[in-house]
Design a protein around this motif. Structure first.
Motif, PDB file in Angstrom:
ATOM      1  N   GLY A  99      59.582 -75.425  87.250  1.00 12.18           N
ATOM      2  CA  GLY A  99      60.754 -76.288  87.250  1.00 12.18           C
ATOM      3  C   GLY A  99      60.395 -77.757  87.144  1.00 12.18           C
ATOM      4  N   GLU A 100      59.358 -78.169  87.854  1.00 16.60           N
ATOM      5  CA  GLU A 100      58.916 -79.559  87.758  1.00 16.60           C
ATOM      6  C   GLU A 100      58.456 -79.889  86.338  1.00 16.60           C
ATOM      7  N   ARG A 101      57.787 -78.924  85.731  1.00 19.57           N
ATOM      8  CA  ARG A 101      57.326 -79.138  84.351  1.00 19.57           C
ATOM      9  C   ARG A 101      58.517 -79.297  83.408  1.00 19.57           C
ATOM     10  N   VAL A 102      59.540 -78.462  83.585  1.00 16.22           N
ATOM     11  CA  VAL A 102      60.743 -78.556  82.758  1.00 16.22           C
ATOM     12  C   VAL A 102      61.418 -79.909  82.953  1.00 16.22           C
ATOM     13  N   ILE A 103      61.535 -80.359  84.197  1.00 14.14           N
ATOM     14  CA  ILE A 103      62.185 -81.637  84.491  1.00 14.14           C
ATOM     15  C   ILE A 103      61.426 -82.794  83.834  1.00 14.14           C
ATOM     16  N   ARG A 104      60.106 -82.781  83.970  1.00 16.86           N
ATOM     17  CA  ARG A 104      59.310 -83.860  83.370  1.00 16.86           C
ATOM     18  C   ARG A 104      59.489 -83.899  81.862  1.00 16.86           C
ATOM     19  N   PHE A 105      59.524 -82.722  81.230  1.00 12.80           N
ATOM     20  CA  PHE A 105      59.541 -82.660  79.769  1.00 12.80           C
ATOM     21  C   PHE A 105      60.932 -82.880  79.184  1.00 12.80           C
ATOM     22  N   LEU A 106      61.946 -82.246  79.778  1.00 12.31           N
ATOM     23  CA  LEU A 106      63.285 -82.306  79.197  1.00 12.31           C
ATOM     24  C   LEU A 106      64.107 -83.495  79.679  1.00 12.31           C
ATOM     25  N   ASP A 107      63.992 -83.833  80.954  1.00  9.01           N
ATOM     26  CA  ASP A 107      64.879 -84.837  81.525  1.00  9.01           C
ATOM     27  C   ASP A 107      64.282 -86.246  81.534  1.00  9.01           C
ATOM     28  N   HIS A 108      62.966 -86.333  81.534  1.00 11.63           N
ATOM     29  CA  HIS A 108      62.296 -87.644  81.545  1.00 11.63           C
ATOM     30  C   HIS A 108      62.906 -88.577  82.595  1.00 11.63           C
ATOM     31  N   PRO A 109      62.958 -88.175  83.875  1.00  8.46           N
ATOM     32  CA  PRO A 109      63.547 -89.074  84.869  1.00  8.46           C
ATOM     33  C   PRO A 109      62.829 -90.420  84.862  1.00  8.46           C
ATOM     34  N   PRO A 110      63.571 -91.506  85.068  1.00  4.52           N
ATOM     35  CA  PRO A 110      62.937 -92.829  85.059  1.00  4.52           C
ATOM     36  C   PRO A 110      61.942 -93.008  86.202  1.00  4.52           C
ATOM     37  N   ARG A 111      62.043 -92.141  87.227  1.00  2.97           N
ATOM     38  CA  ARG A 111      61.066 -92.167  88.323  1.00  2.97           C
ATOM     39  C   ARG A 111      60.771 -90.725  88.691  1.00  2.97           C
ATOM     40  N   LEU A 112      59.506 -90.411  88.967  1.00  6.89           N
ATOM     41  CA  LEU A 112      59.125 -89.036  89.303  1.00  6.89           C
ATOM     42  C   LEU A 112      58.725 -88.949  90.772  1.00  6.89           C
ATOM     43  N   SER A 113      59.706 -89.013  91.645  1.00  7.32           N
ATOM     44  CA  SER A 113      59.451 -88.797  93.066  1.00  7.32           C
ATOM     45  C   SER A 113      60.034 -87.448  93.454  1.00  7.32           C
ATOM     46  N   LEU A 114      59.709 -86.986  94.653  1.00  8.96           N
ATOM     47  CA  LEU A 114      60.272 -85.729  95.134  1.00  8.96           C
ATOM     48  C   LEU A 114      61.790 -85.797  95.203  1.00  8.96           C
ATOM     49  N   LEU A 115      62.335 -86.976  95.467  1.00  4.37           N
ATOM     50  CA  LEU A 115      63.789 -87.123  95.508  1.00  4.37           C
ATOM     51  C   LEU A 115      64.390 -86.797  94.140  1.00  4.37           C
ATOM     52  N   GLU A 116      63.737 -87.252  93.062  1.00  4.67           N
ATOM     53  CA  GLU A 116      64.228 -86.922  91.719  1.00  4.67           C
ATOM     54  C   GLU A 116      64.107 -85.428  91.452  1.00  4.67           C
ATOM     55  N   TYR A 117      62.986 -84.836  91.833  1.00  3.96           N
ATOM     56  CA  TYR A 117      62.830 -83.396  91.604  1.00  3.96           C
ATOM     57  C   TYR A 117      63.911 -82.608  92.333  1.00  3.96           C
ATOM     58  N   LEU A 118      64.249 -83.028  93.557  1.00  2.00           N
ATOM     59  CA  LEU A 118      65.298 -82.348  94.301  1.00  2.00           C
ATOM     60  C   LEU A 118      66.633 -82.442  93.572  1.00  2.00           C
ATOM     61  N   PHE A 119      66.959 -83.605  93.030  1.00  3.58           N
ATOM     62  CA  PHE A 119      68.237 -83.750  92.334  1.00  3.58           C
ATOM     63  C   PHE A 119      68.244 -82.990  91.010  1.00  3.58           C
ATOM     64  N   PHE A 120      67.204 -83.150  90.217  1.00  4.64           N
ATOM     65  CA  PHE A 120      67.196 -82.572  88.877  1.00  4.64           C
ATOM     66  C   PHE A 120      67.023 -81.051  88.898  1.00  4.64           C
ATOM     67  N   ALA A 121      66.646 -80.472  90.042  1.00  2.36           N
ATOM     68  CA  ALA A 121      66.582 -79.008  90.141  1.00  2.36           C
ATOM     69  C   ALA A 121      67.941 -78.377  89.882  1.00  2.36           C
ATOM     70  N   GLY A 122      69.013 -79.098  90.182  1.00  2.00           N
ATOM     71  CA  GLY A 122      70.335 -78.672  89.761  1.00  2.00           C
ATOM     72  C   GLY A 122      71.061 -77.747  90.716  1.00  2.00           C
ATOM     73  N   ASP A 123      72.258 -77.376  90.296  1.00  2.00           N
ATOM     74  CA  ASP A 123      73.164 -76.631  91.168  1.00  2.00           C
ATOM     75  C   ASP A 123      72.753 -75.175  91.351  1.00  2.00           C
ATOM     76  N   GLU A 124      71.932 -74.633  90.475  1.00  2.00           N
ATOM     77  CA  GLU A 124      71.542 -73.224  90.595  1.00  2.00           C
ATOM     78  C   GLU A 124      70.223 -73.061  91.338  1.00  2.00           C
ATOM     79  N   ARG A 125      69.845 -74.056  92.121  1.00  2.00           N
ATOM     80  CA  ARG A 125      68.587 -73.962  92.871  1.00  2.00           C
ATOM     81  C   ARG A 125      68.628 -72.779  93.826  1.00  2.00           C
ATOM     82  N   PHE A 126      67.459 -72.426  94.347  1.00  2.00           N
ATOM     83  CA  PHE A 126      67.341 -71.326  95.293  1.00  2.00           C
ATOM     84  C   PHE A 126      68.015 -71.698  96.612  1.00  2.00           C
ATOM     85  N   GLY A 127      68.656 -70.714  97.253  1.00  2.00           N
ATOM     86  CA  GLY A 127      69.243 -70.930  98.569  1.00  2.00           C
ATOM     87  C   GLY A 127      70.644 -71.498  98.508  1.00  2.00           C
ATOM     88  N   ALA A 128      71.098 -72.073  99.628  1.00  2.00           N
ATOM     89  CA  ALA A 128      72.487 -72.528  99.771  1.00  2.00           C
ATOM     90  C   ALA A 128      72.615 -74.030  99.933  1.00  2.00           C
TER      91      ALA A 128
END
Length: 412
Positions: A88-117
């Motif tokens: 998932g992190e690889r997909v985010i880096r490649f497709l979304d190109h977030p302007p900053r790559l922190s864990l906070l960005e990874y949490l957001f860009f993981a999206g609504d279908e993430r694991f759990g509730a």
């Protein structure tokens, strides 16, 4: 659901955590903050959650406090399980190109279908997540495989097809994967890694169904034929009709309890926090023992803490999720990833039996469980062949699974 164009995303040091147990009624949980020194993410519960919510994990009690991550590059407590896996992190880096790559960005860009509730939102007033659109269906598997290959090769992906590759599907792993809707059920679709000569997705299906014959509650799997080899579809167990289930990896749950990663430690956590009914609670620990022995005998030495999950019910009790990611590792390490018994992580039945009492089992009961698992694993070649695994793959796996170290333990 409100949608958000990720092209408009601007880095912020604060995002918002939401509870999606009832997806139709999202509830705000609290505030997520970027911890710059440790490159992690903290959590502070909101006032409403403090009044009417529950502790997301044992290290996040319901108090008005900023909970900091205890290790670098992690999020506080249960929030860490809401992050995307390595694929998932690889997909985010490649497709979304977030302007900053922190864990906070990874949490957001993981999206609504993430694991759990848990959900991550730009707003604390309304649930505003990253939303990809409808899940792909079986007829789109060929396209999904092609897109995964494009990401691996660094080739562009058309914007209109990006919804086919979801970055937040599982708790761990680097294998290419996506989400799929089959029969109105959400599934995780997993592909082979580039360059693999064995058909690992089909092997995973065979191993998971073999585990079921050993009395292990395994997640349902389906092999999906491809032009070359297979993908494997694994039914999501963190979803139920109209609900999302709160899920904790054993890594997060054991750390929250102050325990080291081990099967006996996980059994004791189930004894303390598991389902209250006596027979059902004992069955949980018994099955965990069975899973440990099966992993040893099938040579699954990739049984780390992220590959064990606890689901939380409405009474805040823990229950083992269905088993997943159970397959031979093909490494012949002789060591498990988690502690097995008195001889630490040694992959032996003797070691597994050394702390049988931690699983609520008498010695004779534990030995009976070993015999049950041994009988199932003893027929692995026949079972794999009936599942369609190629003879060349079976013979390759036999070099590890049938080597004297494990064959002797099965009494062969």
């Amino acid at each position: 659901m409100d949608t958000f164009d990720v092209a408009n995303y601007r880095p912020a040091d604060t995002l918002h955590l939401w509870w999606l147990g009832d997806p139709a009624r999202p509830l705000p949980v609290g505030e997520l903050r970027l911890v710059r020194g440790g490159r992690g993410v903290s959590l502070r519960y909101g006032a409403n959650w403090l009044r009417a919510g529950f502790a997301l994990s044992e290290d996040l009690p319901l108090i008005d406090n900023e909970f900091l991550p205890v290790e670098p590059d992690t999020a506080a407590g249960a929030v860490d399980d809401a992050r995307p896996d390595r694929w998932g992190e690889r997909v985010i880096r490649f497709l979304d190109h977030p302007p900053r790559l922190s864990l906070l960005e990874y949490l957001f860009f993981a999206g609504d279908e993430r694991f759990g509730a848990l959900g991550v939102s730009l707003s604390g007033e309304r649930y505003l997540p990253r939303h990809l659109g409808p899940l792909p269906v079986l007829a789109e598997v060929t396209q999904i495989e092609e897109l995964a290959g494009r990401i691996i090769d660094g080739e562009p992906v058309p914007p209109e097809l990006r919804r086919l590759i979801a970055p937040g599907a599982t708790m761990g792993g680097a294998r290419p994967k996506a989400l799929l809707n089959m029969g109105d059920q959400p599934w995780v679709l997993k592909f082979n890694e580039p360059g693999e000569t064995l058909d690992w997705p089909l092997i995973e299906h065979a191993a998971m169904t073999l585990a079921a014959t050993a009395g292990i509650r395994a997640a349902p799997t389906r092999p999906v034929p491809l032009a070359k080899g297979h993908a494997v579809a694994v039914m999501r167990f963190d979803r139920a009709p109209g609900r999302r289930l709160h899920a904790l990896s054993a890594k997060v749950a054991l750390k929250a309890a102050g325990e080291s990663p081990g099967y006996p430690e996980l059994a004791q956590l189930l004894r303390r926090r598991g389902v209250a009914e006596g027979a059902r609670g004992r069955a949980q620990m018994r099955e965990l023992f069975r899973r440990m022995v099966f992993n040893i005998l099938i040579d699954n030495t990739d049984d780390h803490e992220k590959n064990h999950v606890l689901l939380m019910n409405d009474r805040a009790e823990y229950e083992l999720s269905p088993a997943f990611d159970v397959l031979p590792s093909g490494q012949a390490l002789g060591m498990q990833q988690m502690r097995v018994g008195l001889q630490m992580a040694d992959a032996t039945v003797v070691n597994a039996l050394s702390e049988h009492g931690q699983f609520g089992l008498k010695r004779q009961e534990a030995e009976a469980e070993v015999r049950r698992v041994t009988a199932a694993v003893g027929g692995w070649k026949t079972h794999f062949a009936e599942a369609g695994v190629r003879s060349v793959d079976i013979e390759s796996l036999a070099q590890q699974i049938d080597r004297p170290f494990l064959a002797d333990q099965r009494g062969e």
